[in-house]
Design a protein around this motif. Structure first.
Motif, PDB file in Angstrom:
ATOM      1  N   PRO A  87       0.810  -1.235   0.000  1.00 47.93           N
ATOM      2  CA  PRO A  87       0.000   0.000   0.000  1.00 47.93           C
ATOM      3  C   PRO A  87       0.843   1.285   0.000  1.00 47.93           C
ATOM      4  O   PRO A  87       0.393   2.307  -0.515  1.00 47.93           O
ATOM      5  CB  PRO A  87      -0.812  -0.119   1.292  1.00 47.93           C
ATOM      6  N   SER A  88       2.041   1.225   0.516  1.00 51.49           N
ATOM      7  CA  SER A  88       2.876   2.430   0.519  1.00 51.49           C
ATOM      8  C   SER A  88       3.238   2.892  -0.899  1.00 51.49           C
ATOM      9  O   SER A  88       3.642   4.030  -1.097  1.00 51.49           O
ATOM     10  CB  SER A  88       4.149   2.195   1.333  1.00 51.49           C
ATOM     11  N   TYR A  89       3.064   2.027  -1.881  1.00 51.52           N
ATOM     12  CA  TYR A  89       3.353   2.375  -3.271  1.00 51.52           C
ATOM     13  C   TYR A  89       2.103   2.782  -4.040  1.00 51.52           C
ATOM     14  O   TYR A  89       2.189   3.157  -5.201  1.00 51.52           O
ATOM     15  CB  TYR A  89       4.004   1.193  -4.001  1.00 51.52           C
ATOM     16  N   HIS A  90       0.922   2.707  -3.456  1.00 51.98           N
ATOM     17  CA  HIS A  90      -0.328   2.891  -4.193  1.00 51.98           C
ATOM     18  C   HIS A  90      -0.463   4.265  -4.854  1.00 51.98           C
ATOM     19  O   HIS A  90      -1.050   4.371  -5.931  1.00 51.98           O
ATOM     20  CB  HIS A  90      -1.530   2.602  -3.301  1.00 51.98           C
ATOM     21  N   LYS A  91       0.079   5.316  -4.256  1.00 54.45           N
ATOM     22  CA  LYS A  91      -0.029   6.644  -4.869  1.00 54.45           C
ATOM     23  C   LYS A  91       0.733   6.690  -6.189  1.00 54.45           C
ATOM     24  O   LYS A  91       0.224   7.199  -7.185  1.00 54.45           O
ATOM     25  CB  LYS A  91       0.471   7.725  -3.920  1.00 54.45           C
ATOM     26  N   ILE A  92       1.937   6.131  -6.197  1.00 58.29           N
ATOM     27  CA  ILE A  92       2.726   6.139  -7.434  1.00 58.29           C
ATOM     28  C   ILE A  92       2.112   5.198  -8.467  1.00 58.29           C
ATOM     29  O   ILE A  92       2.137   5.468  -9.658  1.00 58.29           O
ATOM     30  CB  ILE A  92       4.222   5.827  -7.173  1.00 58.29           C
ATOM     31  N   ASN A 110      -1.076   4.714  -8.854  1.00 65.38           N
ATOM     32  CA  ASN A 110      -2.165   5.514  -9.431  1.00 65.38           C
ATOM     33  C   ASN A 110      -1.657   6.469 -10.497  1.00 65.38           C
ATOM     34  O   ASN A 110      -2.259   6.610 -11.561  1.00 65.38           O
ATOM     35  CB  ASN A 110      -2.867   6.314  -8.341  1.00 65.38           C
ATOM     36  N   VAL A 111      -0.553   7.128 -10.196  1.00 69.43           N
ATOM     37  CA  VAL A 111       0.022   8.078 -11.155  1.00 69.43           C
ATOM     38  C   VAL A 111       0.439   7.346 -12.439  1.00 69.43           C
ATOM     39  O   VAL A 111       0.102   7.776 -13.539  1.00 69.43           O
ATOM     40  CB  VAL A 111       1.234   8.818 -10.534  1.00 69.43           C
ATOM     41  N   ASN A 137      -2.465   5.959 -14.615  1.00 64.84           N
ATOM     42  CA  ASN A 137      -3.300   6.997 -15.250  1.00 64.84           C
ATOM     43  C   ASN A 137      -2.504   7.866 -16.210  1.00 64.84           C
ATOM     44  O   ASN A 137      -3.031   8.857 -16.735  1.00 64.84           O
ATOM     45  CB  ASN A 137      -3.976   7.851 -14.181  1.00 64.84           C
TER      46      ASN A 137
END
Length: 143
Positions: free
Chosen positions: A127-132, A134-135, A138
């Protein structure tokens, strides 16, 4: 190795005898069979050889033995590809593990395209990688 020794056409059957008594072909066949006998495991030789076999027969029987497990090996690779997790390895090690697997698929006339590779690298991340993730997912065009 066979192409380097210029015997590839002989073992694939692309070279044919000039007549029934083609000494050059028989000599080449004997040399190739000697090579098989000197490098193959004794048990394997018992399986692939017979009294009247020619070098092409040995080559074909070896191919049957080693290619018969092609589908099961491909399925094992597919499973390994789909189940590889980052775990405790570094991100770089994880990416290298996954990046090397598609090369192995080429041996089976199969491939993993780049999008599948990127998705497989990104999806199992913590989960610590989920933001990247998403980027990246997209981004247009998809990397």
């Amino acid at each position: 190795m066979c192409k380097g020794a210029k015997v590839h056409v002989h073992i694939t059957g692309k070279s044919t005898p000039q007549d029934d008594d083609d000494e050059e072909m028989e000599t080449m066949d004997s040399h190739i069979k000697y090579w098989f006998y000197s490098v193959c495991d004794a048990i394997l030789l018992q399986i692939i050889s017979s009294n009247d076999c020619i070098a092409k027969d040995l080559w074909d029987k070896l191919g049957e033995i080693f290619l018969n497990n092609k589908m099961s090996r491909m399925l094992q690779l597919q499973e390994k590809f789909l189940n590889t997790k980052k775990g405790s390895s570094s991100f770089t090690e994880y990416c290298h593990q996954l990046k090397n697997l598609p090369e192995a698929f080429k041996d089976f006339d199969s491939k993993i395209n780049e999008i599948e590779l990127v998705i497989q690298i990104l999806c199992p991340l913590l989960p610590s990688y989920h933001k990247i993730v998403n980027v990246i997912t997209n981004t247009k065009p998809f990397p």
